[in-house]
Every structure is written in structure tokens, then in C-alpha cells.
Enzyme design. Sequence first.
Site, PDB file in Angstrom:
ATOM      1  CB  SER A 100       4.618  -2.088  11.920  1.00 59.06           C
ATOM      2  OG  SER A 100       4.128  -0.777  12.152  1.00 59.06           O
ATOM      3  N   GLY A 143       1.822   1.998  10.741  1.00 58.37           N
ATOM      4  CA  GLY A 143       2.764   3.121  10.659  1.00 58.37           C
ATOM      5  C   GLY A 143       3.391   3.484  11.995  1.00 58.37           C
ATOM      6  CG  HIS A 150      -6.015   1.866   4.774  1.00 54.70           C
ATOM      7  ND1 HIS A 150      -5.669   2.795   5.722  1.00 54.70           N
ATOM      8  CD2 HIS A 150      -4.971   1.005   4.657  1.00 54.70           C
ATOM      9  CE1 HIS A 150      -4.438   2.499   6.165  1.00 54.70           C
ATOM     10  NE2 HIS A 150      -4.001   1.415   5.541  1.00 54.70           N
ATOM     11  CG  ASN A 154      -1.718   1.248   1.374  1.00 53.20           C
ATOM     12  OD1 ASN A 154      -1.777   2.053   0.443  1.00 53.20           O
ATOM     13  ND2 ASN A 154      -2.349   1.432   2.522  1.00 53.20           N
ATOM     14  CD1 TRP A 155       3.457   0.914  -2.987  1.00 55.75           C
ATOM     15  CD2 TRP A 155       3.760   2.266  -4.739  1.00 55.75           C
ATOM     16  NE1 TRP A 155       4.229   0.232  -3.905  1.00 55.75           N
ATOM     17  CE2 TRP A 155       4.424   1.050  -4.988  1.00 55.75           C
ATOM     18  CE3 TRP A 155       3.808   3.268  -5.709  1.00 55.75           C
ATOM     19  CZ2 TRP A 155       5.134   0.805  -6.166  1.00 55.75           C
ATOM     20  CZ3 TRP A 155       4.515   3.029  -6.889  1.00 55.75           C
ATOM     21  CH2 TRP A 155       5.183   1.813  -7.107  1.00 55.75           C
ATOM     22  CE  LYS A 156       0.006   3.405   4.780  1.00 55.58           C
ATOM     23  NZ  LYS A 156      -0.215   3.545   6.188  1.00 55.58           N
ATOM     24  CD  GLU A 180      -3.828  -2.660   6.899  1.00 54.41           C
ATOM     25  OE1 GLU A 180      -2.750  -2.967   6.426  1.00 54.41           O
ATOM     26  OE2 GLU A 180      -4.340  -1.535   6.760  1.00 54.41           O
ATOM     27  CD  GLU A 233      -3.331   5.495   6.471  1.00 56.22           C
ATOM     28  OE1 GLU A 233      -3.270   5.589   5.233  1.00 56.22           O
ATOM     29  OE2 GLU A 233      -2.416   5.002   7.160  1.00 56.22           O
ATOM     30  N   GLY A 255       2.606  -1.246   4.298  1.00 60.11           N
ATOM     31  CA  GLY A 255       2.683   0.187   4.027  1.00 60.11           C
ATOM     32  C   GLY A 255       4.127   0.619   3.826  1.00 60.11           C
ATOM     33  N   GLY A 256       4.729   1.143   4.881  1.00 55.19           N
ATOM     34  CA  GLY A 256       6.080   1.730   4.802  1.00 55.19           C
ATOM     35  C   GLY A 256       7.102   0.860   4.080  1.00 55.19           C
TER      36      GLY A 256
HETATM   37  C1  PEP Z   1      -1.099   0.068   5.907  1.00 58.71           C
HETATM   38  O1  PEP Z   1      -1.318   1.260   6.002  1.00 58.71           O
HETATM   39  O2  PEP Z   1      -1.840  -0.636   5.197  1.00 58.71           O
HETATM   40  C2  PEP Z   1       0.038  -0.490   6.638  1.00 58.71           C
HETATM   41  C3  PEP Z   1       0.038  -1.749   6.943  1.00 58.71           C
HETATM   42  O3  PEP Z   1       1.033   0.382   6.951  1.00 58.71           O
HETATM   43  P1  PEP Z   1       2.433   0.045   7.679  1.00 58.71           P
HETATM   44  O4  PEP Z   1       2.956  -1.222   7.097  1.00 58.71           O
HETATM   45  O5  PEP Z   1       3.309   1.219   7.378  1.00 58.71           O
HETATM   46  O6  PEP Z   1       2.138  -0.083   9.140  1.00 58.71           O
END
Ligand code: PEP
Length: 248
Positions: free
Chosen positions: A213, A173, A95, A10-12, A167, A97, A234-235
Site C-alpha cells: 500500500s 492491497g 511474491h 507490480n501490475w499483477k 512486503e 500471492e 501494486g495498486g
Molecule cells: C504488491 O503486491 O507487491 C503490493 C505492494 O501491492 P499494493 O501496493 O497494492 O499493496
Amino acid sequence: MARKRIIAGNWKMNMTPSQAAELCATLKDLVVNDNVDVVYCVPAIDIVPVAQAVKDTNVQVGAQNLYIEDKGAYTGEISAPMLVDAGVKYVIIGHSERREYFGETDEFLNKKVKKAFEAGLTPILCCGESLELRERNAYIDWIRLQIRADLDGITADQVKKRVIAYEPIWAIGTGKTATADQAQEVCKIIRDTIAEMYDDATAQEVRIQYGGSMNAGNAAELLSKPDIDGGLIGGASLKPDFGQIVNA
Ligand code: PEP
């Protein structure tokens, strides 16, 4: 039955179109694995260049959102037929967010899930609890309610094809990962809820990801759990580490 693993990035809201093409080139040789579905869920403006960059590779393109109508006066939105025409196969829906910053409710997300199926897209439906819900031990009821509301009116055949991402909001994050046992507990609850709503055979086909994470260091342990079929990342999806997660 053996469920094929699925690792989605997920590049956001990261990567300009030119940076996106560069990232695809960096990751190209690192994400090759025929046993895993690899998906890049990219910002809308990156869909076309990324689809071009991953052509003839094992990577599929995903979007991060869609609107519930096919076309018309909805300034700023993007429709399912537009995504399909651009080569998108998956779409993240719900998601945390989007639920938090854009006020997306389960009722609205249920419409998005239906629209995705209508267009032939595979939804990656996200669910997860806040730290507050976890600390007062209310997370199991919360997850069950989210799954039931978001799947309302979806057929068993559709459910089998979809991907669900657990999630926990407190792990996104934050660098704070759920332990493999915590993630497995909830992924199993999701599968059990689907078995209650449909039947066991349907539940056994649904692919359930963990997200929060996940990184090159913790992926193997999380992915060793029986109800965790992949990850939503994500990251770490913006770095070469993503290749290590795919191959974990
Ligand atoms: C996400 O936002 O879908 C996610 C899992 O982010 P991160 O891996 O950065 O926690």
C-alpha cells in the site's frame, strides 16, 4: 556507499496488451528521474508491447514469474531465456500471492532465484510476514528464515546485485501501510541477516524495497529511512500516482 533507488510497479494480473501500451504512454513523462531505477513488472503477455513502449526511456521491463527450466514440456510456463530475449531485466520471485495461491515454497523459490541469475536477470525477491505472525511477535524470526532459505547457495557477488522487497502480507492491497519505523525495522533486519550470511560490505550493496500500500502520500516518508532503497508498488503503479512515487 550510496545505493541507487529502485521503484518497481507490480501490475499483477491487470492490463490487456493494448491497455498496457496506453498506461506506458500516460506514465512516460511522469516517471523520468535519472537518480532512480524505474521498472514495470508486467503480465507475461504484456512484456513485448511494454518493452516496445518504453524503448528509449528510463523505464526497464520486469516479469512477475519464471520457471526453473529453460525449455520443454512445461505447459503454461515461461522461461528465463524467453524473458531475456524479450528484453526483460528484472523478475519478481516469491511474491506472497504466489506463495499463497500457487504453493511456492522457499526451496522452489531458491531454484528460481538461481535460474534468474544464471540467465542474467535481476531477481526482486519478496519476503514478508502474515498478520498472525506479526501479532504474536514472531515476524523477525520468520523474515530471517525466509531470507536464509531463499538465498541458500547464492554467492556474495550475486546477492549484491539482487533486490529484496519486504512486503508485510497484511499491508498488501489492504490500504494498511506499515509505518515508516515498522518498515525500517524489518529492512534493517534483512540487511543484518545478509551481513551475517556474507559480510557487511555485501549487505551494504543490496537494495531493499518496501512494498504494501505504498502511495503518493506515504512514499516520501518510507523512502526517507536509511535501509529502504525503494518500493514495490501494486495498486498505485497503475495510476499517474506512480510518477509521484518515483519522484518522492
Ligand atoms: C504488491 O503486491 O507487491 C503490493 C505492494 O501491492 P499494493 O501496493 O497494492 O499493496
